[in-house]
Design an enzyme around this catalytic site. Structure first.
Site, mmCIF file in Angstrom:
data_model
loop_
_atom_site.group_PDB
_atom_site.id
_atom_site.type_symbol
_atom_site.label_atom_id
_atom_site.label_comp_id
_atom_site.label_asym_id
_atom_site.label_seq_id
_atom_site.Cartn_x
_atom_site.Cartn_y
_atom_site.Cartn_z
ATOM 1 N N CYS A 118 0.714 -1.054 0.057
ATOM 2 C CA CYS A 118 0.049 0.128 -0.022
ATOM 3 C C CYS A 118 0.852 1.188 0.097
ATOM 4 O O CYS A 118 2.157 1.192 0.136
ATOM 5 C CB CYS A 118 -0.795 -0.093 1.299
ATOM 6 S SG CYS A 118 -2.166 1.324 1.264
ATOM 7 N N CYS A 120 -0.077 4.182 1.885
ATOM 8 C CA CYS A 120 -0.420 4.977 2.749
ATOM 9 C C CYS A 120 0.690 5.331 3.988
ATOM 10 O O CYS A 120 0.969 6.350 4.474
ATOM 11 C CB CYS A 120 -1.683 4.731 3.660
ATOM 12 S SG CYS A 120 -1.663 2.963 4.590
ATOM 13 N N CYS A 128 -3.683 5.968 0.277
ATOM 14 C CA CYS A 128 -3.289 4.705 -0.246
ATOM 15 C C CYS A 128 -3.032 4.787 -1.800
ATOM 16 O O CYS A 128 -2.582 3.907 -2.164
ATOM 17 C CB CYS A 128 -4.566 3.867 -0.103
ATOM 18 S SG CYS A 128 -5.104 3.762 1.814
ATOM 19 N N LYS A 193 -12.295 -5.006 2.326
ATOM 20 C CA LYS A 193 -11.458 -4.436 3.523
ATOM 21 C C LYS A 193 -12.639 -3.053 3.647
ATOM 22 O O LYS A 193 -12.860 -2.345 2.815
ATOM 23 C CB LYS A 193 -10.233 -3.913 3.066
ATOM 24 C CG LYS A 193 -9.634 -2.764 4.131
ATOM 25 C CD LYS A 193 -8.175 -2.694 3.775
ATOM 26 C CE LYS A 193 -7.578 -1.472 4.665
ATOM 27 N NZ LYS A 193 -6.136 -1.383 4.319
ATOM 28 N N ARG A 203 -2.848 2.903 12.841
ATOM 29 C CA ARG A 203 -2.473 4.310 12.044
ATOM 30 C C ARG A 203 -1.375 5.281 13.076
ATOM 31 O O ARG A 203 -0.647 5.739 12.239
ATOM 32 C CB ARG A 203 -3.688 5.218 11.755
ATOM 33 C CG ARG A 203 -4.457 4.560 10.681
ATOM 34 C CD ARG A 203 -5.451 5.192 9.925
ATOM 35 N NE ARG A 203 -6.295 4.331 9.058
ATOM 36 C CZ ARG A 203 -7.548 4.821 8.793
ATOM 37 N NH1 ARG A 203 -8.171 5.782 9.164
ATOM 38 N NH2 ARG A 203 -8.209 3.699 7.862
ATOM 39 N N ARG A 215 -10.960 7.144 4.375
ATOM 40 C CA ARG A 215 -10.693 6.189 3.312
ATOM 41 C C ARG A 215 -12.094 5.737 2.902
ATOM 42 O O ARG A 215 -12.106 4.831 2.276
ATOM 43 C CB ARG A 215 -9.866 5.261 3.870
ATOM 44 C CG ARG A 215 -8.650 5.520 4.520
ATOM 45 C CD ARG A 215 -7.469 4.602 4.535
ATOM 46 N NE ARG A 215 -6.281 4.546 5.358
ATOM 47 C CZ ARG A 215 -5.181 5.475 5.278
ATOM 48 N NH1 ARG A 215 -5.485 6.399 4.335
ATOM 49 N NH2 ARG A 215 -4.258 5.502 6.079
ATOM 50 N N GLU A 231 -16.828 -7.801 -4.194
ATOM 51 C CA GLU A 231 -15.281 -7.691 -4.262
ATOM 52 C C GLU A 231 -14.433 -9.116 -4.358
ATOM 53 O O GLU A 231 -13.283 -9.048 -4.990
ATOM 54 C CB GLU A 231 -14.776 -6.749 -2.964
ATOM 55 C CG GLU A 231 -15.213 -5.542 -2.826
ATOM 56 C CD GLU A 231 -14.352 -4.607 -3.845
ATOM 57 O OE1 GLU A 231 -13.342 -5.093 -4.355
ATOM 58 O OE2 GLU A 231 -14.533 -3.162 -3.750
ATOM 59 N N LYS A 246 -11.733 -8.086 6.352
ATOM 60 C CA LYS A 246 -10.790 -7.151 7.465
ATOM 61 C C LYS A 246 -11.621 -5.969 7.688
ATOM 62 O O LYS A 246 -12.253 -5.369 6.866
ATOM 63 C CB LYS A 246 -9.566 -6.693 6.973
ATOM 64 C CG LYS A 246 -8.871 -5.749 7.525
ATOM 65 C CD LYS A 246 -7.761 -5.342 6.979
ATOM 66 C CE LYS A 246 -6.877 -4.140 7.813
ATOM 67 N NZ LYS A 246 -5.786 -3.513 6.901
ATOM 68 N N SER A 272 -5.944 -3.883 14.692
ATOM 69 C CA SER A 272 -5.322 -3.403 15.805
ATOM 70 C C SER A 272 -6.185 -2.929 16.853
ATOM 71 O O SER A 272 -5.858 -3.316 17.928
ATOM 72 C CB SER A 272 -4.573 -2.144 15.346
ATOM 73 O OG SER A 272 -5.277 -1.043 14.702
ATOM 74 N N TYR A 311 -2.141 -9.943 15.945
ATOM 75 C CA TYR A 311 -1.032 -9.206 16.529
ATOM 76 C C TYR A 311 -0.794 -10.493 17.913
ATOM 77 O O TYR A 311 0.110 -10.233 18.612
ATOM 78 C CB TYR A 311 -1.331 -7.749 17.016
ATOM 79 C CG TYR A 311 -1.304 -6.953 15.843
ATOM 80 C CD1 TYR A 311 -0.310 -6.378 15.134
ATOM 81 C CD2 TYR A 311 -2.328 -6.643 15.434
ATOM 82 C CE1 TYR A 311 -0.505 -5.791 14.135
ATOM 83 C CE2 TYR A 311 -2.736 -5.768 14.238
ATOM 84 C CZ TYR A 311 -1.843 -5.383 13.930
ATOM 85 O OH TYR A 311 -2.104 -4.580 12.578
HETATM 86 C C1 PBG Z 1 -3.038 -0.028 4.989
HETATM 87 C C2 PBG Z 1 -3.454 -0.925 5.995
HETATM 88 C C3 PBG Z 1 -4.076 -0.548 7.074
HETATM 89 C C4 PBG Z 1 -4.086 -1.777 7.868
HETATM 90 C C5 PBG Z 1 -3.382 -2.808 7.275
HETATM 91 N N1 PBG Z 1 -3.035 -2.405 6.092
HETATM 92 C C6 PBG Z 1 -4.593 0.776 7.429
HETATM 93 C C7 PBG Z 1 -5.605 1.528 6.941
HETATM 94 O O1 PBG Z 1 -6.457 1.033 6.013
HETATM 95 O O2 PBG Z 1 -5.802 2.563 7.207
HETATM 96 C C8 PBG Z 1 -4.915 -1.850 9.317
HETATM 97 C C9 PBG Z 1 -4.493 -2.844 10.286
HETATM 98 C C10 PBG Z 1 -4.776 -2.775 11.461
HETATM 99 O O3 PBG Z 1 -5.681 -2.090 12.047
HETATM 100 O O4 PBG Z 1 -4.334 -3.688 12.286
HETATM 101 N N2 PBG Z 1 -1.730 -0.321 4.398
#
Ligand code: PBG
Length: 323
Positions: A118, A120, A128, A193, A203, A215, A231, A246, A272, A311
């Site tokens: 990505c 970002c 992104c 996603k 983030r 986003r 998708e 996700k 996260s 994680y």
């Molecule tokens: C984008 C990406 C994100 C996450 C994984 N890949 C962040 C986003 O889309 O803002 C989030 C993963 C997480 O929250 O653990 N590269």
């Protein structure tokens, strides 16, 4: 009484025999953050137990992942400098490329390395994709994604995982990989996603909050499930080798429906904030941490995930022993 479901719950041997869902280290993928220009691990405040890794500390975590027999690691790179096009993302000596090279040199086939793909983390605006006149330019971004994929594969990444949610990204990346002689490199598509508040701690960890806007013009509306199936079908048609839903926990229905429509290996990203909420409750002494984590991950598997990006992977790998 003829039907007594409790008969099969009477002792450990019976329960073990009829257990439907299993959680094994090989199904778990540990996300790791590697930061250019730091010389030791630094704790990420919003994600207790997770670190910004230097190259050396990254290798230590990778050694643990390999020894525990985890499914793999997924790498997020945080470059020393960012710019409008995110040019460090495809630099041959970029942070993620160097990390792939080092890990492959050290562990070879003992550890599967997945590169998150990505822009970002690499753009100064935090979006992104490339931004033109205040809008993300989908089709120009595809060309950049192709370059990133080729550079990651050249650096030794076993799998590339596009997470930017641009239309056509899987097909563009497949074409770029094939053209650069990486026809054997699989694509793990972040197919469904969502635009989720559960990415908040990430983030902070990846320093990837967009400077303005959000986003929602590319990530999905949390209210939509049928759209997720669309998708997934589109990514399959473009050549995805594996697909993903996700976040995980608030989307288990989507995961179950995805399982019903695709024969590809299916992943779920336990993101996260899903991690941080559990850690916070555990620190307060409100929940039995280990039991809660195993139950959550088992639930994600039961809903239909073949593998889970989480994680918790390293700690759960330790609890489960070598699988
Ligand atoms: C984008 C990406 C994100 C996450 C994984 N890949 C962040 C986003 O889309 O803002 C989030 C993963 C997480 O929250 O653990 N590269």
């Amino acid at each position: 009484m003829r039907q007594r479901p409790r008969r099969l719950r009477g002792n450990q041997g019976l329960r073990r025999l009829v257990q439907e869902t299993e959680l094994m280290p090989r199904m778990l993928i540990q996300p790791l953050f590697v930061v250019d220009g730091i010389d030791g691990p630094r704790p990420i405040d919003s994600m207790p137990g997770q670190f910004h890794q230097s190259m050396e500390s990254l290798l230590i975590s990778c050694a643990a992942a390999a020894d525990l027999g985890l499914g793999g690691v997924i790498l997020f790179g945080i470059p020393a400098s960012k710019d409008a096009t995110g040019s460090q993302s495809w630099a041959s000596n970029g942070i993620i490329q160097r990390a792939c090279q080092r890990i492959k040199a050290e562990f070879g086939s003992r550890l599967l390395v997945i590169a998150d793909l990505c822009l970002c983390e690499y753009t100064d605006h935090g979006h992104c994709g490339l931004v033109n006149d205040g809008r993300i330019d989908n089709d120009q971004t595809l060309e950049i994604y192709g370059r990133i994929a080729a550079s990651q594969a050249a650096a030794g990444a076993d799998v590339v995982a596009p997470s930017g949610m641009m239309d056509g990204q899987v097909g563009a990346i497949r074409d770029a990989l094939d053209q650069e002689h990486f026809s054997q490199t699989p694509i793990m598509a972040y197919a469904a996603k969502y635009a989720s508040a559960f990415y908040g701690p990430f983030r902070e960890a990846a320093a990837s909050t967009p400077r303005s806007g959000d986003r929602r013009s590319h990530q999905m509306d949390p209210a939509n499930a049928r759209e997720a199936l669309r998708e997934i079908r589109l990514d399959e048609a473009q050549g995805a080798d594996m697909v993903m839903v996700k976040p995980a926990l608030a989307y288990l229905d989507v995961l179950a429906r995805a399982r019903a429509v695709t024969d590809l290996p299916l992943g779920a990203y336990n993101v996260s904030a899903e991690y941080s909420m559990v850690k916070a409750a555990a620190q307060l002494g409100w929940v039995d941490e280990r039991a809660i984590i195993l139950e959550l991950l088992t639930g994600i598997r039961r809903a239909g995930a073949d593998f889970i990006l989480t994680y918790h992977a390293l700690e759960v790998g330790q609890w489960l022993g070598h699988g």
